[in-house]
Design a protein around this motif. Structure first.
Motif, PDB file in Angstrom:
ATOM      1  N   PRO A 134       0.728  -1.158   0.005  1.00 32.95           N
ATOM      2  CA  PRO A 134      -0.128  -0.012  -0.225  1.00 32.95           C
ATOM      3  C   PRO A 134       0.990   1.014  -0.034  1.00 32.95           C
ATOM      4  CG  PRO A 134       0.214  -1.007   2.181  1.00 32.95           C
ATOM      5  CD  PRO A 134       0.799  -1.828   1.278  1.00 32.95           C
ATOM      6  N   VAL A 135       0.265   2.452  -0.488  1.00 32.56           N
ATOM      7  CA  VAL A 135       1.021   3.407  -0.497  1.00 32.56           C
ATOM      8  C   VAL A 135       1.372   3.835   1.153  1.00 32.56           C
ATOM      9  CG1 VAL A 135       0.260   4.476  -2.333  1.00 32.56           C
ATOM     10  CG2 VAL A 135      -1.154   4.802  -0.160  1.00 32.56           C
ATOM     11  N   SER A 136       2.719   4.336   1.280  1.00 32.95           N
ATOM     12  CA  SER A 136       3.106   4.289   2.564  1.00 32.95           C
ATOM     13  C   SER A 136       2.672   5.477   3.435  1.00 32.95           C
ATOM     14  CB  SER A 136       4.689   4.416   2.405  1.00 32.95           C
ATOM     15  OG  SER A 136       5.192   5.760   1.703  1.00 32.95           O
ATOM     16  N   SER A 137       2.906   5.231   4.637  1.00 32.84           N
ATOM     17  CA  SER A 137       2.452   6.332   5.426  1.00 32.84           C
ATOM     18  C   SER A 137       3.568   6.489   6.738  1.00 32.84           C
ATOM     19  CB  SER A 137       1.052   6.005   6.382  1.00 32.84           C
ATOM     20  OG  SER A 137       1.067   5.032   7.036  1.00 32.84           O
ATOM     21  N   TYR A 138       3.388   7.398   7.641  1.00 36.58           N
ATOM     22  CA  TYR A 138       4.374   7.345   8.637  1.00 36.58           C
ATOM     23  C   TYR A 138       3.627   8.006  10.084  1.00 36.58           C
ATOM     24  CZ  TYR A 138       4.403  12.517   7.288  1.00 36.58           C
ATOM     25  OH  TYR A 138       4.023  13.799   7.154  1.00 36.58           O
ATOM     26  N   ARG A 139       4.446   7.828  11.132  1.00 40.91           N
ATOM     27  CA  ARG A 139       4.047   8.496  12.292  1.00 40.91           C
ATOM     28  C   ARG A 139       5.385   8.868  13.177  1.00 40.91           C
ATOM     29  NH1 ARG A 139       0.654   5.136  16.174  1.00 40.91           N
ATOM     30  NH2 ARG A 139       2.547   3.642  16.577  1.00 40.91           N
ATOM     31  N   LEU A 140       5.496  10.218  13.350  1.00 44.13           N
ATOM     32  CA  LEU A 140       6.436  10.795  14.149  1.00 44.13           C
ATOM     33  C   LEU A 140       6.163  11.594  15.419  1.00 44.13           C
ATOM     34  CD1 LEU A 140       8.180  12.540  11.135  1.00 44.13           C
ATOM     35  CD2 LEU A 140       8.822  10.245  11.714  1.00 44.13           C
ATOM     36  N   ALA A 141       7.091  11.088  16.428  1.00 43.71           N
ATOM     37  CA  ALA A 141       6.494  11.790  17.906  1.00 43.71           C
ATOM     38  C   ALA A 141       8.126  11.731  18.500  1.00 43.71           C
ATOM     39  CB  ALA A 141       5.589  10.857  18.377  1.00 43.71           C
ATOM     40  N   ARG A 164       8.041  26.748   2.398  1.00 44.60           N
ATOM     41  CA  ARG A 164       8.758  25.342   2.239  1.00 44.60           C
ATOM     42  C   ARG A 164       9.308  25.021   3.589  1.00 44.60           C
ATOM     43  NH1 ARG A 164      10.177  23.946  -3.236  1.00 44.60           N
ATOM     44  NH2 ARG A 164       9.714  25.553  -4.633  1.00 44.60           N
ATOM     45  N   LEU A 165       9.420  23.682   3.855  1.00 41.15           N
ATOM     46  CA  LEU A 165       9.907  23.295   5.176  1.00 41.15           C
ATOM     47  C   LEU A 165      11.316  23.679   5.440  1.00 41.15           C
ATOM     48  CD1 LEU A 165       8.887  21.760   7.719  1.00 41.15           C
ATOM     49  CD2 LEU A 165       9.869  19.591   6.662  1.00 41.15           C
ATOM     50  N   THR A 166      12.270  23.675   4.340  1.00 41.11           N
ATOM     51  CA  THR A 166      13.612  24.079   4.411  1.00 41.11           C
ATOM     52  C   THR A 166      13.618  25.722   4.787  1.00 41.11           C
ATOM     53  OG1 THR A 166      13.481  24.458   1.918  1.00 41.11           O
ATOM     54  CG2 THR A 166      14.511  22.513   2.987  1.00 41.11           C
ATOM     55  N   ASP A 167      12.659  26.520   4.108  1.00 40.51           N
ATOM     56  CA  ASP A 167      12.690  27.817   4.389  1.00 40.51           C
ATOM     57  C   ASP A 167      12.141  28.016   5.895  1.00 40.51           C
ATOM     58  OD1 ASP A 167      13.752  28.404   1.939  1.00 40.51           O
ATOM     59  OD2 ASP A 167      11.637  28.919   1.187  1.00 40.51           O
ATOM     60  N   PHE A 168      11.341  27.257   6.497  1.00 35.64           N
ATOM     61  CA  PHE A 168      10.750  27.526   7.910  1.00 35.64           C
ATOM     62  C   PHE A 168      11.913  27.155   8.783  1.00 35.64           C
ATOM     63  CE2 PHE A 168       9.153  25.446  11.557  1.00 35.64           C
ATOM     64  CZ  PHE A 168       8.159  26.568  11.998  1.00 35.64           C
ATOM     65  N   ALA A 171      10.416  25.096  19.096  1.00 40.54           N
ATOM     66  CA  ALA A 171      10.268  23.425  19.221  1.00 40.54           C
ATOM     67  C   ALA A 171       9.878  22.938  17.834  1.00 40.54           C
ATOM     68  CB  ALA A 171       8.798  23.407  20.243  1.00 40.54           C
ATOM     69  N   PHE A 172       9.221  23.719  17.089  1.00 41.50           N
ATOM     70  CA  PHE A 172       8.929  22.979  15.586  1.00 41.50           C
ATOM     71  C   PHE A 172      10.521  22.575  15.040  1.00 41.50           C
ATOM     72  CE2 PHE A 172       4.574  24.482  15.231  1.00 41.50           C
ATOM     73  CZ  PHE A 172       3.976  23.234  15.018  1.00 41.50           C
ATOM     74  N   ARG A 173      11.131  23.619  15.100  1.00 44.77           N
ATOM     75  CA  ARG A 173      12.498  23.531  14.464  1.00 44.77           C
ATOM     76  C   ARG A 173      13.353  22.448  15.019  1.00 44.77           C
ATOM     77  NH1 ARG A 173      13.368  29.862  13.916  1.00 44.77           N
ATOM     78  NH2 ARG A 173      12.254  30.285  12.022  1.00 44.77           N
ATOM     79  N   ASP A 174      13.346  22.269  16.272  1.00 42.67           N
ATOM     80  CA  ASP A 174      14.081  21.328  16.957  1.00 42.67           C
ATOM     81  C   ASP A 174      13.668  20.165  16.729  1.00 42.67           C
ATOM     82  OD1 ASP A 174      16.380  20.591  18.940  1.00 42.67           O
ATOM     83  OD2 ASP A 174      14.548  19.985  20.207  1.00 42.67           O
ATOM     84  N   ALA A 175      12.366  19.869  16.744  1.00 47.68           N
ATOM     85  CA  ALA A 175      11.583  18.250  16.406  1.00 47.68           C
ATOM     86  C   ALA A 175      12.058  17.925  14.999  1.00 47.68           C
ATOM     87  CB  ALA A 175      10.284  18.382  16.688  1.00 47.68           C
ATOM     88  N   PHE A 184      12.721  14.204  13.651  1.00 46.94           N
ATOM     89  CA  PHE A 184      11.802  13.816  12.456  1.00 46.94           C
ATOM     90  C   PHE A 184      12.841  13.380  11.357  1.00 46.94           C
ATOM     91  CE2 PHE A 184       8.090  16.395  14.261  1.00 46.94           C
ATOM     92  CZ  PHE A 184       7.958  15.736  15.104  1.00 46.94           C
ATOM     93  N   GLU A 185      13.908  14.304  10.968  1.00 44.14           N
ATOM     94  CA  GLU A 185      14.777  13.822  10.159  1.00 44.14           C
ATOM     95  C   GLU A 185      15.553  12.826  10.210  1.00 44.14           C
ATOM     96  OE1 GLU A 185      16.748  14.135   6.243  1.00 44.14           O
ATOM     97  OE2 GLU A 185      14.775  15.089   6.872  1.00 44.14           O
ATOM     98  N   LYS A 186      15.993  12.777  11.374  1.00 44.17           N
ATOM     99  CA  LYS A 186      16.941  11.497  11.758  1.00 44.17           C
ATOM    100  C   LYS A 186      15.968  10.220  11.629  1.00 44.17           C
ATOM    101  CE  LYS A 186      20.101  13.834  14.568  1.00 44.17           C
ATOM    102  NZ  LYS A 186      20.667  13.832  16.051  1.00 44.17           N
ATOM    103  N   SER A 187      14.796  10.139  12.222  1.00 47.12           N
ATOM    104  CA  SER A 187      13.900   9.164  11.729  1.00 47.12           C
ATOM    105  C   SER A 187      13.478   8.742  10.451  1.00 47.12           C
ATOM    106  CB  SER A 187      12.337   9.411  12.768  1.00 47.12           C
ATOM    107  OG  SER A 187      12.816   9.124  14.270  1.00 47.12           O
ATOM    108  N   MET A 188      13.263   9.883   9.768  1.00 43.03           N
ATOM    109  CA  MET A 188      12.947   9.672   8.313  1.00 43.03           C
ATOM    110  C   MET A 188      13.825  10.430   7.414  1.00 43.03           C
ATOM    111  SD  MET A 188       8.767   9.472   8.424  1.00 43.03           S
ATOM    112  CE  MET A 188       8.634   9.515   6.537  1.00 43.03           C
ATOM    113  N   PRO A 189      15.216  10.113   7.231  1.00 43.53           N
ATOM    114  CA  PRO A 189      16.032  10.900   6.302  1.00 43.53           C
ATOM    115  C   PRO A 189      15.570  11.153   5.024  1.00 43.53           C
ATOM    116  CG  PRO A 189      17.271   8.949   7.301  1.00 43.53           C
ATOM    117  CD  PRO A 189      15.530   8.923   7.573  1.00 43.53           C
ATOM    118  N   GLY A 190      15.300  12.365   4.613  1.00 47.63           N
ATOM    119  CA  GLY A 190      14.558  12.969   3.495  1.00 47.63           C
ATOM    120  C   GLY A 190      13.285  13.665   3.577  1.00 47.63           C
ATOM    121  N   PHE A 191      12.728  13.642   4.989  1.00 49.95           N
ATOM    122  CA  PHE A 191      11.753  14.120   5.227  1.00 49.95           C
ATOM    123  C   PHE A 191      11.837  15.644   5.076  1.00 49.95           C
ATOM    124  CE2 PHE A 191       8.798  16.058   8.457  1.00 49.95           C
ATOM    125  CZ  PHE A 191       7.543  15.512   8.090  1.00 49.95           C
ATOM    126  N   LEU A 192      12.922  16.177   5.523  1.00 49.89           N
ATOM    127  CA  LEU A 192      13.193  17.604   5.423  1.00 49.89           C
ATOM    128  C   LEU A 192      13.736  18.070   4.130  1.00 49.89           C
ATOM    129  CD1 LEU A 192      13.627  20.521   6.442  1.00 49.89           C
ATOM    130  CD2 LEU A 192      15.810  19.863   7.744  1.00 49.89           C
TER     131      LEU A 192
END
Length: 862
Positions: free
Chosen positions: A606-613, A714-718, A752-756, A761-769
Motif C-alpha cells: 500500500p502507499v506508505s504512511s508515517y508517524r513521528l513523535a 517550504r519546510l527548508t525555509d521554515f 520547538a518545531f525546528r528542534d523536532a 523527525f529528519e533522523k527518523s525519516m532521512p529525506g523528510f526535510l
C-alpha cells in the motif's frame, strides 16, 4: 467492599451467584469477565432496600480493583455474550474454598536467607493483582486428547512476493456451514448477531492464503498435507485457521527465518495474527506453550467475546428468554422518556442508536449541519465557488468533522477490546468495507462514510428515533432550584433531505425557534462548536481547561514518502490502483527496475504512511511534545474553517488513497499552564485555549490575503527562518500563497518545531526535510482545549442532573472510534439514570440519598 453492597447477577436459567464481603471478587479483570460474561442480561443492584433494574451496560473497568474502588454500580457489556463463572476445579471438585483462601496470610520466603516473614496480601484493594487470575496465565481447561483447542498465534510473517500469485481460500468451509445451520435454526431475533459473525469469519478466511499457511507451518515445524482436497493445503494437525489481524511491517530490518537462520532479503513483511484450531493431543505433541504476545491459548469465553463463535442452538432459547426479560423492563410512565442528543457525530450517533435499540426511551438527535447528501453539495459549492455555509461545511454536518476526513479507525483505547470490536462490527453492518475487521490500520475513506451514515440514519428512525438537521442548540433549559436540565432551545436553519428512499423530509422554516423538553440531554458536539462552549460557560456549566496541540499541515509528494519508507527496492511496489499515480511513482523509481523495465518485486504494497513523535522538542526554555497527527497517504488538504475570516486546514483521503500527495499535521503541545496562554487567560479565563486558536487562524487568514487562501512555506525555509518566494504544487484547491509561516505562532512554539524537525523527525525519516515538503498554515483543531466536567460515576455534568457530556467536543475522546465508544458508555449511564428514576421499587428520598453518596470529586479546583 461496602458491607451493605450485595451484587446479584440474574441468569435466564434462574441460577444466581451472590457475592458478599465474605467472598471477594476474583482479583483480576480476566476472572471478573469469566464471572460476568455469558448472556445479554439484566442486572439487579440491591443496596439499602433499593433495587436498580436496567439493561446490561457497556462499560467494563480495566481491573476489578479499580471497579470495586471507584464504582457503586455493576456495568456489564450489552454487546457481549457472557460466560458463567465456574467455581469448580478442572477435576470437578469445589473451588470455593480456594477462592476464599486467596486473601489469607501466606508465608513468603526471604531471598536473603533469613527466617521467613509473613506478609498479608492486599486482596482486592491496591494495585497488586494475584498471579492466579492474571491474563498472562494459561487458561485452565479439561484436557481431553481429542478435544479441540483454539490457539492465537502472533507474528506470522509473509513475504509480499509470496502473496503476489497465491490463491486465497474458497468460501466453502465447515465453520461457515455450521454457522449457517445455526442461523437457520435460531430465528430472526439472532440473525443479526450470526450475520455479523459470518461476515467477520468470511473476512478472516478471505485473507488466508497458502503462503500464510506455509509460513505458519514452518514456524510450528510441521508438514503440510499434500493430499488435501481444499483450495488451501493444511497440515494434518491443523483443523481450521482464521486470520484475525493483518498489518504491514515496513521496517528495513534483517529478520530471522523460522529455522533460526538470518534472512538474506531484509525488507517489508506482512504480519498476521492467526486463530488455529488443533486437537489437545497434537498441541501437547508440538509443545504449544501459552506465551502472551506470541502464542496464547484461548478459552471458550475468549472465543465468545471475539466474534460470537460459540453460539449454539441449545443456547438460543435462553438467549431469547433474556431478550424477552429485557423488553419487559420498561419505565413505569406511559410515554417513553425523551432524550435529546446534541450533535450527529460518532459519539452522538452511537449513543442514539444504543438508546433506540434499548426500547426504553426515544432519542432525538439535533444536528446543526446538513445530511450527507445535502452537505456534499454545500462542500462542492465551497470548493468550486468559495461559497461557505457556516452551518454546513467540512466541520459541521451529519457524521461530524470525520465524515470529510481520512476516516481512520485506529485507536489507542484497545484495538482488540470488545467495545472497539462492537464499533467496527456496527460500521460493517451499515455498509463499511468488511476488511476493517482484519486490517491492522483500518480506514474507511470519505466515500464509504457517506453511504454508511445514510444507512445509520434510516435505521435509527425505524427504531423510533428522531433526527433533525439544521437544528442548532442555542440554549440549555435548566431548573436551577433542582439543579436539573429540562430541555434545550433550538434554532432551525432549514434543510431538506434528498434521495432518502421515496420520502423527502423537510424541517421547519429557517429562523424558527423551538423549546424541546427532555428527561436527559447529551452534549455530543464537536470541538469546532465554539459557540456551545461560550453558551455553557455563560449558563454556569462547569468547564475546565485542557491541554491541546496546534501547528501546521505538511505535504509531500507521495512518491517521496514511498522512497523514504520503502527505499528504492520496494518503492515501485507501492500501488494505489490509479494508473496516473502509479506511473508517476514508477518513473520516480526508474533506478530500481531491471533492463526490461519490470519492477524487481512481484508483490505489491500500500502507499506508505508515517508517524513521528518526540517529547524532547526544546523551545529555548522548556521541552514540549511534538508529533505528526492524522496522516493521510494519497490524500489532499481541505479547508476546515467555519468562519470566512479564519483559515484552518485539515487532511482527508478517499478509500483508494490514490492522489499524488501525502499530508499530515505537525503539531506541538500547549499545556494548561503554558506561558504563551497567559495573556489569553487574563481576558478569557477558562476559554483561553479557544481564544488562542482563533487568533492563530485569523493571523493565517490575513497572511494568506483572505478568501480562504492558505499561506504556505517550504519546510527548508521554515527551518532557516526566511519567507518562501515560491512553492511546489499543492493539493489545496482554493489557492496557496508563499509566505513566512514561522511568524504566525509565538517564538517558543516555532523553536520547538525546528528542534523536532531537525533533530528527531529528519533522523527518523532521512529525506523528510526537503524542498518538496510544504507547510500549510494552520492546523489548530486537533482536539478540544476545553473539557466539560462530568462526574466519573454517573457521567453527568457536575452540578447538573440529566446533562451528559460525551465525545471529542466534550473532551473525552480523540478520534472516530474513541468517540463512538464514549457514546456507548454515556448511553449506558443515561439508561441507568432513566430506569432508576422511574423504578417503582425506588423511593424518592432513597434515590436522592444514594445519588449524594455516589457523587465524587474529579480532582479539579474551580
Amino acid at each position: 467492599l461496602p458491607a451493605n453492597l450485595l451484587i446479584t447477577i440474574l441468569i435466564p436459567s434462574s441460577i444466581a451467584f451472590h457475592m458478599t464481603p465474605t467472598m471477594p471478587l476474583p482479583s483480576s479483570n480476566f476472572a471478573f469477565q469469566n464471572f460476568c460474561f455469558k448472556y445479554k442480561l439484566l442486572h439487579t443492584l440491591e443496596r439499602n432496600g433499593k433495587v436498580y433494574r436496567g439493561q446490561s451496560l457497556h462499560h467494563v473497568p480495566k481491573s476489578c480493583n479499580k471497579f470495586l474502588r471507584n464504582f457503586d454500580e455493576i456495568r456489564i457489556p450489552q454487546y457481549s455474550l457472557m460466560t458463567r463463572y465456574e467455581s469448580r476445579n478442572t477435576d470437578g471438585t469445589d473451588n470455593s474454598n480456594n477462592i476464599l483462601n486467596q486473601t489469607k496470610k501466606k508465608k513468603v520466603s526471604n531471598t536473603r536467607g533469613r527466617k521467613s516473614s509473613t506478609r498479608r496480601k492486599r486482596g482486592i484493594s491496591g494495585n497488586n493483582l494475584h498471579k492466579e487470575g492474571s491474563t498472562n496465565q494459561r487458561p485452565s481447561t479439561n484436557w481431553e486428547p481429542n478435544a479441540l483447542q483454539k490457539w492465537r498465534i502472533f507474528g506470522v510473517e509473509v513475504h509480499p512476493d509470496d502473496l503476489a500469485s497465491d490463491t486465497t481460500i474458497s468460501a466453502k468451509r465447515n465453520t461457515k456451514q455450521e454457522l449457517n445451520a445455526v442461523a437457520t435454526s435460531s430465528g430472526d431475533s439472532v440473525k443479526e448477531s450470526t450475520d455479523l459473525f459470518r461476515i467477520e469469519n468470511d473476512v478472516g478466511l478471505a485473507y488466508l492464503s497458502q503462503a500464510v499457511v506455509e509460513s505458519l507451518s514452518s514456524r510450528l515445524r510441521i508438514n503440510i498435507n499434500e493430499n488435501s482436497g481444499d483450495s488451501i493445503l493444511l497440515p494434518d494437525e491443523i483443523k481450521n485457521i482464521r486470520v484475525i489481524r493483518r498489518s504491514l511491517d515496513g521496517r528495513k530490518k534483517r529478520r530471522r527465518n523460522n529455522d533460526g537462520s538470518l534472512d538474506k532479503t531484509p525488507g517489508p513483511r506482512y504480519t498476521y495474527v492467526l486463530d488455529v484450531e488443533i486437537k489437545a493431543a497434537d498441541a501437547k505433541k508440538l509443545r504449544f506453550k501459552h506465551q502472551p504476545g506470541r502464542m496464547e491459548m484461548l478459552s471458550t469465553k475468549d472465543a465468545d467475546i471475539e466474534g460470537f463463535h460459540s453460539i449454539k442452538s441449545d443456547d438460543l432459547s435462553k438467549y431469547l428468554e433474556a431478550q424477552d426479560f429485557l423488553n419487559s423492563c420498561q419505565p413505569s410512565s406511559k410515554e417513553k422518556p425523551k432524550v435529546i442528543v446534541v450533535g450527529g457525530g460518532p459519539a452522538g450517533l452511537f449513543c442514539a442508536l444504543t438508546l433506540a435499540e434499548s426500547g426504553l426511551c426515544q432519542p432525538i438527535v439535533l444536528e446543526r449541519g446538513q445530511p450527507v447528501e445535502s452537505r456534499g453539495k454545500d462542500i462542492g459549492a465551497l470548493m468550486h465557488r468559495r461559497a461557505m455555509d457556516t452551518e454546513s461545511n467540512f466541520a459541521f454536518g451529519e457524521g461530524g468533522a470525520g465524515t470529510w476526513s481520512d476516516g481512520k479507525l485506529t485507536t489507542r483505547i484497545g484495538r482488540n477490546s470488545e467495545a472497539v470490536r462492537h464499533v467496527l462490527r456496527t460500521f460493517v453492518r451499515y455498509g463499511a468495507p468488511e476488511k476493517i475487521l482484519v486490517d491492522g490500520s483500518p480506514h474507511l475513506g470519505t466515500d464509504n462514510l457517506v453511504r454508511l451514515l445514510r444507512n445509520m440514519r434510516m435505521d435509527l428512525r425505524q427504531l423510533g428515533g428522531d433526527v433533525r438537521f439544521g437544528a442548532r442548540m442555542i440554549n440549555l433549559n435548566l431548573n436551577k432550584n433542582l439543579g436539573h436540565v429540562t430541555g434545550v432551545e433550538v434554532e432551525y436553519s432549514g434543510t431538506t433531505e434528498r434521495n432518502v428512499g421515496s420520502i423527502s423530509i423537510t424541517s421547519q422554516m429557517p429562523g424558527t425557534r423551538e423549546t424541546l423538553e427532555a428527561d436527559a440531554v447529551i452534549l455530543a458536539t464537536g470541538h469546532s462548536a465554539r459557540d456551545v462552549y461560550e453558551t455553557l460557560h455563560a449558563q454556569g456549566v462547569r468547564l475546565e481547561p485542557k491541554g491541546f496541540a496546534t501547528g501546521f499541515r505538511v505535504e509531500h509528494p507521495q512518491k517521496v514518502i514511498n522512497k523514504i519508507q520503502y527505499g528504492n527496492e520496494w518503492g515501485p511496489s507501492a500501488v494505489s490502483g490509479k494508473k496516473k499515480t502509479d506511473n508517476i511513482n514508477m518513473e520516480y523509481f526508474s533506478s530500481s527496475t531491471d533492463d526490461s523495465g519490470v519492477a524487481m518485486h512481484e508483490g505489491t504494497l500500500p502507499v506508505s504512511s508515517y508517524r513521528l513523535a518526540t517529547d524532547k522538542a526544546y523551545d529555548g526554555k522548556f521541552y514540549r511534545g511534538a508529533y505528526s497527527f492524522c496522516m493521510c497517504p494519497g490524500g489532499q488538504i481541505v479547508p476546515a474553517s467555519t468562519n470566512p475570516d479564519e483559515v484552518c486546514v485539515n487532511g482527508m483521503s478517499f478509500s483508494k488513497r490514490d492522489s499524488l500527495w501525502a499530508n499530515s499535521a505537525l503539531v506541538v503541545t500547549v499545556s494548561l499552564d503554558d506561558p504563551i496562554l497567559e495573556t489569553y487567560r487574563e481576558e478569557h479565563g477558562v476559554l483561553a485555549g479557544i481564544a488562542f486558536q482563533r487568533e492563530m487562524e485569523r493571523r493565517a487568514s490575513i497572511m494568506g490575503g483572505g478568501n480562504l487562501t492558505v499561506p504556505v512555506q517550504r519546510l527548508t525555509d521554515f527551518i532557516k527562518g526566511k519567507p518562501s518566494t515560491s512553492a511546489p504544487s499543492s493539493s489545496y484547491r482554493l489557492g496557496v500563497k508563499p509566505a513566512a509561516c514561522h511568524e504566525i505562532y509565538p517564538p517558543p512554539m516555532v523553536a520547538a518545531f525546528r528542534d523536532a524537525i531537525v533533530n528527531y523527525f529528519e533522523k527518523s525519516m532521512p529525506g523528510f526535510l526537503c524542498e518538496d515538503a510544504l507547510l500549510h498554515a494552520v492546523e489548530t483543531r486537533t482536539s478540544s482545549p476545553v473539557r466539560i466536567a462530568r462526574d466519573p460515576d454517573s457521567l453527568e455534568a457536575i452540578g447538573i442532573k440529566g446533562l451528559f457530556p460525551s465525545g471529542e467536543g466534550a473532551g473525552y475522546a480523540g478520534g472516530i472510534v474513541s468517540a463512538a465508544v464514549d457514546g456507548l458508555i454515556v448511553a449506558d449511564a443515561v439508561l441507568l439514570h432513566l430506569v432508576s428514576r422511574d423504578s417503582q421499587e425506588c423511593k424518592e428520598d432513597e434515590m436522592s440519598s444514594q445519588q449524594r453518596k455516589r457523587r465524587k470529586s474529579i480532582g479539579f479546583e474551580y
